[in-house]
Write an enzyme that holds these catalytic residues in place. Sequence first.
Site, PDB file in Angstrom:
ATOM      1  N   HIS A 250      -4.641  -1.778  -3.948  1.00 52.94           N
ATOM      2  CA  HIS A 250      -6.001  -2.204  -3.556  1.00 52.94           C
ATOM      3  C   HIS A 250      -6.985  -1.994  -4.704  1.00 52.94           C
ATOM      4  CE1 HIS A 250      -4.154  -2.395   0.322  1.00 52.94           C
ATOM      5  NE2 HIS A 250      -4.063  -1.087   0.463  1.00 52.94           N
TER       6      HIS A 250
ATOM      7  N   SER B 238       0.840  -1.199   0.000  1.00 52.89           N
ATOM      8  CA  SER B 238       0.000   0.000   0.000  1.00 52.89           C
ATOM      9  C   SER B 238       0.881   1.257   0.000  1.00 52.89           C
ATOM     10  CB  SER B 238      -0.980  -0.049   1.179  1.00 52.89           C
ATOM     11  OG  SER B 238      -2.017   0.883   1.020  1.00 52.89           O
TER      12      SER B 238
END
Length: 244
Positions: free
Chosen positions: A170, A134
């Site tokens: 994501h 991330s």
Amino acid sequence: MSAAHPTILATSGGLLRGHRTELEFAPLLHHAVELSGVHGRRPVVCHVGTAGGDQRWFNAAVSEAGQLAGVEVRHLNLFPMPPTADLDDYVRSSDVVWVNGGSVANLLAVWRVHGLDAVFRRAWESGVVLGGVSAGSICWFRGGTTDSFGPELRIVDNGLGLLPYGNGVHYDSEAARRPAVHAGVASGELPDTYCTDDGVGLVFRGTDLVEAVTERPGKGAYLVTADQAGDGVTERRIEPRALV
């Protein structure tokens, strides 16, 4: 021992809830260790939790996961101060740097205050494998989409730039991510942008993508580029190799 070429594993995965522990290393994090080429001793993973504020409880969970995986984990905490005056040695004596998620905007600001932008570049050039999830993925690129500033995604464009692309994370689990990447590439705010579904990682040697890998079946990676006409984008799926 170090990787033969500057190597980055940029992911939307890497850690899992454990069976008997809070966390376990997932296949992506094991793969980062494999990419370092360490044999005959315990690999050293430098865990960086800046994006989440260096939470000591999380550090403890990562240490426990490392012990289970047969890996020595050290933590590069910057709050309230760095663990050493020689950050170059601290990082370059590790085999892998693994950066966890959180606020990529805050991470980049704090790193630069301590000169870690230059430290990580030198470590990458010397063969330390850089990786993360991330925010810990976006940081190695020129930029990407982030919720660092609030729920509405914005573009961060001051990444370390070791990889001269954008990065989307994501991609399958947060509905706003794909349209935000498409808009950023179409407008020119983002360059060509590599994206990962949850559980997928991108392996770069130097600045070249060599493969996508996944710890979750059916997931994908993607490259989003601007149309030559300048009025839209093209998205190409990159099929990942399964690690499990």
